[in-house]
Write a protein that holds these residues in place. Structure first.
Motif, short mmCIF file in Angstrom:
data_model
loop_
_atom_site.label_atom_id
_atom_site.label_comp_id
_atom_site.label_asym_id
_atom_site.label_seq_id
_atom_site.Cartn_x
_atom_site.Cartn_y
_atom_site.Cartn_z
N SER A 1 -1.83 -4.07 -1.68
CA SER A 1 -0.70 -4.98 -1.75
C SER A 1 0.58 -4.18 -1.92
O SER A 1 0.55 -3.01 -2.30
N ALA B 1 -4.04 -12.10 5.24
CA ALA B 1 -2.98 -11.61 4.36
C ALA B 1 -2.46 -12.81 3.58
O ALA B 1 -2.57 -13.96 4.02
N ARG C 1 -3.51 -7.81 1.44
CA ARG C 1 -4.50 -7.97 2.51
C ARG C 1 -5.87 -8.22 1.89
O ARG C 1 -6.23 -7.64 0.87
N TYR D 1 2.84 -8.90 -0.92
CA TYR D 1 2.08 -9.08 0.32
C TYR D 1 0.75 -8.39 0.08
O TYR D 1 0.72 -7.23 -0.34
#
Length: 110
Positions: free
Chosen positions: A38, A3, A53, A51
């Motif tokens: 995200s 991440a 992945r 954020y």
């Protein structure tokens, strides 16, 4: 799985444009380059924080390189509308984040 947390300063007046392009670019990367999705957030200080992945950092690097090759694509950082000021890589140790669609009603904006 990896991440990453990204933080951007966005030029005043370009916030809506940035959020729209972030959404479109994320969809393109998920569809065409193997991104894991995200979430975009707005921090109290006005920064945008996302954020995301990824299967690996190398997969992200390749996705970004492939996506950025087309100089005709509008990318807020390349246009001077946003500055990436932080990128933090994380190893996912546990995952209890509830998908947005499955959140209880108390999380819905009223």
């Amino acid at each position: 799985m990896k991440a990453a947390i990204y933080r951007w300063k966005v030029a005043p007046g370009d916030e809506e444009y940035f959020a729209r392009r972030w959404h479109e670019i994320t969809e393109d990367i998920m569809r065409d380059h193997g991104g894991g999705g995200s979430r975009l957030h707005r921090a109290e200080n006005g920064d945008f924080v996302a954020y995301a992945r990824w299967p690996s950092k190398e997969a992200r690097d390749k996705a970004f390189a492939d996506y950025s090759k087309d100089l005709n694509r509008s990318i807020p950082q390349r246009e001077g509308k946003a500055e990436l000021i932080e990128e933090v890589w994380l190893d996912i140790a546990d995952d209890l984040l509830i998908p947005e669609a499955d959140l209880p009603d108390r999380f819905r904006t009223r």
